[in-house]
Design a protein around this motif. Sequence first.
Motif, PDB file in Angstrom:
ATOM      1  N   TRP A 183     -20.126  45.398  32.067  1.00 19.47           N
ATOM      2  CA  TRP A 183     -21.013  44.528  32.854  1.00 19.47           C
ATOM      3  C   TRP A 183     -21.727  45.339  33.929  1.00 19.47           C
ATOM      4  O   TRP A 183     -22.940  45.193  34.120  1.00 19.47           O
ATOM      5  N   PHE A 184     -21.013  46.195  34.629  1.00 17.00           N
ATOM      6  CA  PHE A 184     -21.609  46.999  35.697  1.00 17.00           C
ATOM      7  C   PHE A 184     -22.660  47.955  35.140  1.00 17.00           C
ATOM      8  O   PHE A 184     -23.731  48.126  35.718  1.00 17.00           O
ATOM      9  N   HIS A 185     -22.381  48.565  34.002  1.00 17.92           N
ATOM     10  CA  HIS A 185     -23.352  49.482  33.403  1.00 17.92           C
ATOM     11  C   HIS A 185     -24.630  48.753  32.981  1.00 17.92           C
ATOM     12  O   HIS A 185     -25.716  49.314  33.049  1.00 17.92           O
ATOM     13  N   GLU A 186     -24.488  47.504  32.578  1.00 19.45           N
ATOM     14  CA  GLU A 186     -25.655  46.712  32.163  1.00 19.45           C
ATOM     15  C   GLU A 186     -26.428  46.155  33.356  1.00 19.45           C
ATOM     16  O   GLU A 186     -27.645  46.075  33.330  1.00 19.45           O
ATOM     17  N   ASN A 187     -25.715  45.738  34.419  1.00 20.95           N
ATOM     18  CA  ASN A 187     -26.340  45.043  35.539  1.00 20.95           C
ATOM     19  C   ASN A 187     -26.575  45.906  36.773  1.00 20.95           C
ATOM     20  O   ASN A 187     -27.517  45.659  37.516  1.00 20.95           O
ATOM     21  N   GLY A 188     -25.671  46.841  37.035  1.00 18.38           N
ATOM     22  CA  GLY A 188     -25.837  47.738  38.166  1.00 18.38           C
ATOM     23  C   GLY A 188     -25.689  47.106  39.540  1.00 18.38           C
ATOM     24  O   GLY A 188     -26.061  47.721  40.529  1.00 18.38           O
ATOM     25  N   ASP A 189     -25.161  45.906  39.618  1.00 13.71           N
ATOM     26  CA  ASP A 189     -24.991  45.221  40.902  1.00 13.71           C
ATOM     27  C   ASP A 189     -23.640  45.621  41.501  1.00 13.71           C
ATOM     28  O   ASP A 189     -22.603  45.060  41.166  1.00 13.71           O
ATOM     29  N   PHE A 190     -23.660  46.597  42.413  1.00 15.32           N
ATOM     30  CA  PHE A 190     -22.414  47.130  42.952  1.00 15.32           C
ATOM     31  C   PHE A 190     -21.682  46.117  43.829  1.00 15.32           C
ATOM     32  O   PHE A 190     -20.446  46.089  43.841  1.00 15.32           O
ATOM     33  N   THR A 191     -22.400  45.278  44.539  1.00 12.18           N
ATOM     34  CA  THR A 191     -21.757  44.262  45.381  1.00 12.18           C
ATOM     35  C   THR A 191     -20.943  43.301  44.518  1.00 12.18           C
ATOM     36  O   THR A 191     -19.787  43.003  44.826  1.00 12.18           O
TER      37      THR A 191
END
Length: 122
Positions: A57-65
């Motif tokens: 999910w992080f790799h796809e979205n990049g939303d660190f928060t």
Amino acid sequence: MGVEMITCKRVYDDKDGKHEGYRVLVDRLWPRGVKKSDFHYDEWNKALAPSTELRKWFHENGDFTQFTARYIKELEAIPESWQPLLKVAKEKPLVLLYSAKDEKQNNAVVLMEFLQKQCKTS
């Protein structure tokens, strides 16, 4: 020793960390291009890594928060995986090893801050 003795270090920037303290690889996957025989670590704790679903999910979205909030929820659900590290951190330096390219936005940084907070409240 205390919480200030928890640090993060990128696997690829680590040439000789044999005397740094207790070294824990906190990635679910073994770092590419790193031979196990050439790399000094005391523990590979895959359970502390974000779930495969969260990592993707992080790799796809990049939303660190959002990643941080979700990862903390995962950590809160598995205290048996991180509580032993609190004991280590109170006795000697604890080095969280990771392979991500981004040195400021990665799971090891979130884990370090999470553990520091846990040390202060325990």
